[in-house]
Design an enzyme around this catalytic site. Structure first.
Site, PDB file in Angstrom:
ATOM      1  N   HIS A 140     -14.497  19.811 -29.165  1.00  0.00           N
ATOM      2  CA  HIS A 140     -14.147  21.185 -29.534  1.00  0.00           C
ATOM      3  C   HIS A 140     -14.527  21.351 -31.011  1.00  0.00           C
ATOM      4  CE1 HIS A 140     -10.998  20.334 -26.441  1.00  0.00           C
ATOM      5  NE2 HIS A 140     -11.084  21.602 -26.137  1.00  0.00           N
ATOM      6  N   ASP A 173     -11.858  20.016 -33.235  1.00  0.00           N
ATOM      7  CA  ASP A 173     -11.623  18.564 -33.261  1.00  0.00           C
ATOM      8  C   ASP A 173     -12.411  17.933 -34.387  1.00  0.00           C
ATOM      9  OD1 ASP A 173     -10.537  18.907 -30.685  1.00  0.00           O
ATOM     10  OD2 ASP A 173     -12.415  18.320 -29.708  1.00  0.00           O
TER      11      ASP A 173
HETATM   12  C1  XUL Z   1      -7.301  20.971 -21.120  1.00  0.00           C
HETATM   13  C2  XUL Z   1      -8.674  20.461 -20.991  1.00  0.00           C
HETATM   14  C3  XUL Z   1      -9.560  20.723 -22.143  1.00  0.00           C
HETATM   15  C4  XUL Z   1     -10.933  21.142 -21.776  1.00  0.00           C
HETATM   16  C5  XUL Z   1     -11.778  21.532 -22.949  1.00  0.00           C
HETATM   17  O1  XUL Z   1      -6.473  20.615 -20.079  1.00  0.00           O
HETATM   18  O2  XUL Z   1      -9.030  19.828 -20.020  1.00  0.00           O
HETATM   19  O3  XUL Z   1      -9.582  19.570 -22.925  1.00  0.00           O
HETATM   20  O4  XUL Z   1     -11.594  20.133 -21.092  1.00  0.00           O
HETATM   21  O5  XUL Z   1     -11.226  22.563 -23.664  1.00  0.00           O
END
Ligand code: XUL
Ligand code: CO
Length: 436
Positions: free
Chosen positions: A100, A103
């Site tokens: 992300h 992150d």
């Molecule tokens: C949340 C989840 C996230 C997504 C990316 O449950 O799985 O980590 O994969 O935003």
């Protein structure tokens, strides 16, 4: 810096090895069913759980020891973390990673500053990708942690939140393209609601459709050709997440004319929360031509939330790999370990144990699935089960040559249907176990 004393490049030592820091099944170069394991499995390490999790839970403080991290929100710390992350992945041998935006780089005091922070860290990511050959499976924007997204992002009642989310995805998609990302993920973090008493569902869904169209338009504008992926999850953080399961996502994509641009990223624990088996979700997305990638983890059936544990069951991984082999593989998607070590597994070396176990479980699952397919017994049983559709009345129905009147005439003449055969579930479960 050596963040992982005691861990060198993880070797393949074969099924008899007792070395916990070695693979028993994952041999990247071994060819199974015409491709190397590396090509089949396309493993990816996630940045968020693996490098940003702290072990904090609603009842307790952080526990995870991450000596390379000074705990600050500085860009320097973020850049230092990048080196450790790539050191980890290079020793482990996952060819991909996923992140992300928030992150990898800290949010600044303004959007402009935040974008600058991201650029500074992306520079470090780019250099490390270059040095190690590790590639980006997908990027995604975190549209759920900041309080501005309390009511959602694309589906917020506050139009400014939609606009901020758009700016954030624009930037994140641009850096994903710059880093050669092969996909871009949308998990609707808070796209859902807690109560209908304050919610205009129709308007929120229209906004989500608009948002994804704008995202696809921007991808085209900047020449990002990676697959755009929607990730289903039925609940948590909101009570009703709009993207609840594969079928709901596909219905949404169809309703808003998005199926030619989007596919799905299916996650094991999300399937469980939706009351489905992972295999169901994969099969549903795959037969619609919309299976894009996998977030590999597992849940705990005794707990009702997203525990994001590392997968260890050969039964589960064999089911997953069987579907992937049946549909020709997961590329350009991958098997992305959206999984975290337990709060009690607080040493850095536990990150290796977790990933090695997950990778080995999938490697073994691949071999099991390949053996099942090579024998063909399961496939023959299913083919035979539907044989009544291959000729006669079945073939006429499938080819559109029958209508209700002709079907009535057929049965008036025949009197009763051909006898049903046993489904043989227990025999097939026993057959499946032959390969485990
Ligand atoms: C949340 C989840 C996230 C997504 C990316 O449950 O799985 O980590 O994969 O935003
Ligand atoms: Co996920």
């Amino acid at each position: 810096m050596n963040g992982f004393p005691g861990a060198q490049r993880i070797p393949y030592e074969g099924p008899d090895s007792k070395n916990p820091l070695a693979f028993r099944w994952y041999d990247a170069d071994e060819v199974v069913a015409g491709r190397t394991m590396r090509e089949h499995l396309r493993f990816s390490t996630v940045y968020w759980h693996t490098f940003r999790a702290t072990g904090a839970d609603p009842f307790g403080a952080p526990t995870l020891q991450r000596p390379w991290d000074d705990g600050s929100d500085s860009v320097e710390n973020a850049r230092e973390r990048v080196h450790v992350a790539f050191e980890f992945m290079a020793r482990l041998g996952t060819p991909f990673y996923a992140f992300h935006d928030r992150d990898v780089a800290p949010e600044g005091a303004s959007l402009r500053q935040t974008n600058r922070n991201l650029d500074a860290v992306v520079e470090a990511l780019e250099a490390e990708q270059e040095r190690t050959g590790i590639r980006l499976l997908w990027g995604t924007a975190n549209l759920f942690s900041h309080p501005r997204y309390v009511h959602g992002a694309a589906t917020s009642c506050n139009a400014d939140a939609f606009a901020f989310a758009a700016a954030q995805v624009k930037k994140c998609m641009e850096v994903t393209r710059e880093l050669g990302g092969q996909n871009y993920v949308f998990w609707g973090g808070r796209e859902g609601y807690q109560t209908l008493l304050n919610t205009d569902m129709k308007r929120e869904l229209d906004h989500q459709g608009r948002f994804l169209h704008l995202a696809a338009d921007h991808a085209d504008r900047i020449g990002f050709t990676g697959t755009l992926l929607l990730e289903p999850k039925p609940k948590e953080p909101t009570k009703h997440q709009y993207d609840s399961d594969a079928a709901a996502c596909i219905n949404f994509l169809r309703a808003y004319g998005l199926t030619d641009r989007f596919k799905l990223n299916i996650e094991t624990n999300h399937a469980t929360l939706a009351g489905h088996e992972m295999a169901h979700e994969l099969e549903y997305a795959a037969h619609q031509g919309l299976l894009g990638s996998i977030d590999a983890n597992t849940g705990d059936l005794l707990l009702g939330w997203d525990t994001d544990q590392f997968p260890t069951s050969f039964y589960l991984t064999a089911q997953v790999m069987l579907i992937l082999l049946n549909y020709g593989g997961i590329a350009p998607g991958g098997i992305n370990f959206d999984a975290k070590v337990r709060r009690e597994s607080f040493e850095p070396i536990d990150l290796f144990h977790a990933h090695i176990g997950g990778m080995d479980a999938f490697a073994r699952g691949l071999k099991i699935a390949a053996a099942i397919r090579a024998d063909g017994d399961l496939r023959s049983f299913v083919q035979e089960r539907y044989a009544s559709w291959d000729s006669g009345i079945g073939a006429r129905i499938e080819s559109g040559q029958a209508d209700f009147a002709s079907l009535e005439a057929y049965l008036l003449e025949k009197g009763e249907i051909a006898p049903n055969a046993s489904g043989r579930q227990e025999m097939l479960e026993h057959l499946f176990n032959r390969y485990l």
